[in-house]
Design a protein around this motif. Structure first.
Motif, short mmCIF file in Angstrom:
data_model
loop_
_atom_site.label_atom_id
_atom_site.label_comp_id
_atom_site.label_asym_id
_atom_site.label_seq_id
_atom_site.Cartn_x
_atom_site.Cartn_y
_atom_site.Cartn_z
N VAL A 57 5.58 14.44 1.05
CA VAL A 57 5.38 13.17 1.74
C VAL A 57 3.88 12.94 1.79
CG1 VAL A 57 5.61 11.86 3.88
CG2 VAL A 57 7.45 13.41 3.16
N ILE A 58 3.45 11.78 1.32
CA ILE A 58 2.02 11.44 1.32
C ILE A 58 1.82 10.29 2.32
CG2 ILE A 58 0.12 10.52 -0.06
CD1 ILE A 58 1.59 11.91 -2.48
N CYS A 59 0.82 10.42 3.17
CA CYS A 59 0.60 9.44 4.24
C CYS A 59 -0.76 8.79 4.06
CB CYS A 59 0.70 10.15 5.59
SG CYS A 59 0.52 9.04 7.00
N LEU A 60 -0.78 7.47 3.89
CA LEU A 60 -2.01 6.73 3.62
C LEU A 60 -2.21 5.60 4.62
CD1 LEU A 60 -1.71 6.25 -0.26
CD2 LEU A 60 -2.76 8.15 0.97
N SER A 61 -3.38 5.00 4.54
CA SER A 61 -3.68 3.83 5.35
C SER A 61 -2.93 2.60 4.81
CB SER A 61 -5.18 3.56 5.31
OG SER A 61 -5.50 2.29 5.82
N VAL A 62 -2.72 1.64 5.68
CA VAL A 62 -2.20 0.35 5.24
C VAL A 62 -3.30 -0.41 4.49
CG1 VAL A 62 -0.39 0.04 6.95
CG2 VAL A 62 -2.75 -0.56 7.53
N SER A 63 -2.92 -1.41 3.73
CA SER A 63 -3.85 -2.21 2.94
C SER A 63 -4.45 -3.31 3.80
CB SER A 63 -3.12 -2.82 1.74
OG SER A 63 -3.95 -3.74 1.09
N ASP A 64 -5.77 -3.52 3.67
CA ASP A 64 -6.43 -4.53 4.50
C ASP A 64 -6.29 -5.94 3.92
OD1 ASP A 64 -8.11 -3.82 2.39
OD2 ASP A 64 -9.90 -4.47 3.46
N ASN A 65 -5.60 -6.10 2.79
CA ASN A 65 -5.37 -7.45 2.28
C ASN A 65 -3.89 -7.85 2.29
OD1 ASN A 65 -4.44 -5.94 0.17
ND2 ASN A 65 -5.95 -6.64 -1.34
N LYS A 66 -3.10 -7.13 3.07
CA LYS A 66 -1.69 -7.49 3.26
C LYS A 66 -1.43 -7.74 4.74
CE LYS A 66 -1.13 -6.48 -1.05
NZ LYS A 66 -1.47 -7.54 -1.98
N THR A 67 -0.34 -8.44 5.03
CA THR A 67 0.10 -8.65 6.40
C THR A 67 1.40 -7.88 6.61
OG1 THR A 67 -0.91 -10.85 6.46
CG2 THR A 67 0.74 -10.37 8.13
N TYR A 68 1.53 -7.23 7.75
CA TYR A 68 2.69 -6.39 8.06
C TYR A 68 3.41 -6.96 9.28
CZ TYR A 68 0.27 -3.23 4.90
OH TYR A 68 -0.35 -2.69 3.80
N PHE A 69 4.74 -6.98 9.19
CA PHE A 69 5.55 -7.58 10.24
C PHE A 69 6.44 -6.52 10.89
CE2 PHE A 69 4.54 -10.89 7.18
CZ PHE A 69 4.06 -11.90 7.99
N ARG A 70 6.40 -6.49 12.21
CA ARG A 70 7.20 -5.51 12.96
C ARG A 70 8.68 -5.84 12.85
NH1 ARG A 70 5.98 -5.25 19.19
NH2 ARG A 70 3.90 -4.67 18.40
N THR A 71 9.49 -4.81 12.64
CA THR A 71 10.94 -4.98 12.59
C THR A 71 11.55 -4.44 13.89
OG1 THR A 71 11.47 -2.80 11.67
CG2 THR A 71 10.79 -4.51 10.10
N GLU A 72 12.87 -4.56 13.98
CA GLU A 72 13.58 -4.03 15.15
C GLU A 72 13.90 -2.54 15.00
OE1 GLU A 72 14.15 -5.77 17.96
OE2 GLU A 72 12.94 -7.33 16.98
N ASN A 73 13.66 -2.00 13.82
CA ASN A 73 14.00 -0.59 13.56
C ASN A 73 12.97 0.34 14.21
OD1 ASN A 73 15.55 1.50 12.40
ND2 ASN A 73 14.12 1.68 10.71
N GLN A 74 13.47 1.33 14.92
CA GLN A 74 12.57 2.27 15.58
C GLN A 74 13.11 3.70 15.46
OE1 GLN A 74 11.22 1.02 19.39
NE2 GLN A 74 10.07 2.89 19.81
N HIS A 75 12.24 4.61 15.05
CA HIS A 75 12.58 6.03 14.89
C HIS A 75 11.96 6.81 16.04
CE1 HIS A 75 12.16 10.13 13.17
NE2 HIS A 75 13.28 9.84 12.56
N PRO A 76 12.64 7.84 16.55
CA PRO A 76 12.10 8.56 17.71
C PRO A 76 10.75 9.23 17.49
CG PRO A 76 14.05 9.67 16.81
CD PRO A 76 13.97 8.33 16.18
N VAL A 77 10.41 9.55 16.26
CA VAL A 77 9.12 10.18 15.97
C VAL A 77 8.21 9.24 15.18
CG1 VAL A 77 8.01 11.98 14.58
CG2 VAL A 77 9.87 12.57 16.13
#
Length: 326
Positions: A170-190
């Protein structure tokens, strides 16, 4: 017919006494910290941040917030193209280990986390820039990222990978500063609240060539979503402690290198556009040189071109043409 390349793995502990190896990319997160007069304090502070973050997320049966500590191991992967012992540093990732100080148990974490590659530097800092030089409109070269993606998949499917690691990376990176991200209703405990981008980024497309899919989550105590690249099922293939080890490690690096996003004083809302010029953020007590990191990426890309891409061009093209993804 083409013969598979040979991979070898070397492992190095990442602690306050770590010194980068001669073939480690200097712009790699942990290597960049381990340089200069502040190197030991940088590493000590970063490791403390990781442990504090881990315990804040793994807060069950942990009343004092000190039950766990994270040990990090650098996994350096060399590739031998011709089978004659001449190797090139192809990939470098991190492996996490979790120490339960209450039970004295050492728990295996996730491999991947940070991702370092000279060939990726070549693709983005040499190939992509040369392709667009003097052109009025940005475009992507044909087969961009395909060789790199096939090398990565070949490594993950290799016997040496399976001998050393139980699960896929699993590779974990930063989000892109030229995109927009929208919150969903999905939520994971961790992993926390899931976000979805308005469009695919070049990084997403590049990692797809590596066989990886991506999901974006903002964990508890975080102020911005992280990008998680993975094979299989991110939410069910890994334990809570494994996921926490990745979150705590990689969010710490992002707070250091991208404080405008990950150490901002405001939490991402329902619609979130990362801003690397955001003035409302806090700095960590860790010294690094962002301008040097950008400059060195170009030098590292030229190093890959000179010592890997050009000398083995014919062999690499033949191998890539015959490679079958699993």
């Amino acid at each position: 017919m083409t013969q598979d390349f040979t991979f070898t793995i070397n492992k190095t502990g990442l602690d306050e006494n770590y010194h980068p190896a001669s073939n480690t990319r200097i712009t790699t997160n942990f290597a960049n910290l381990a340089r200069g007069e502040s190197r030991q304090q940088n590493l000590r502070n970063a490791l403390n941040m990781i442990n504090n973050s881990f315990n804040a997320l793994a807060n069950w049966d942990n009343p004092q917030g000190d039950r766990y500590s994270v040990e990090l191991e650098i996994v350096s992967v060399d590739i031998d193209i011709e089978g004659q012992g001449q190797t090139f540093p192809s990939i470098e990732v991190l492996k996490t280990h979790i120490v339960d100080n209450q039970t004295n148990q050492r728990i295996e974490g996730i491999v991947g986390n940070n991702f370092s590659s000279y060939v990726r530097d070549y693709d983005f800092s040499v190939l992509l820039q040369n392709h667009n030089k003097g052109k009025p409109q940005f475009s992507i070269p044909d087969n961009f990222g395909e060789l790199h993606g096939k090398i990565f998949q070949s490594f993950v499917n290799s016997a040496v990978y399976k001998e050393n690691f139980k699960k896929t990376p699993v590779i974990c990176l930063s989000v892109s500063d030229n995109k927009t991200y929208f919150r969903t209703e999905n939520q994971h405990p961790v992993l926390g609240v899931e976000y979805k981008p308005n469009e695919s980024s070049l990084t997403e497309q590049y990692f797809q060539k590596m066989g990886l899919q991506v999901r974006y989550f903002m964990p508890a105590n975080s102020v911005a979503p992280l990008a998680f690249y993975f094979f299989g099922d991110l939410l069910n293939d890994y334990t809570n402690l494994e996921l926490i080890s990745t979150i705590s490690t990689m969010e710490t690096f992002q707070k250091i290198y991208r404080p405008e996003i990950y150490n901002a004083n405001a939490v991402a809302g329902k619609s979130y556009k990362p801003n690397l010029k955001c003035p409302d953020h806090s700095l960590t007590k860790i010294v690094y040189d962002r301008e040097e990191r950008s400059r060195l990426a170009g030098e590292q890309g030229k190093f890959a071109e000179q010592h890997f891409i050009k000398p083995y061009q014919t062999v690499l093209e033949q191998w890539s043409a015959n490679f079958v993804t699993s």
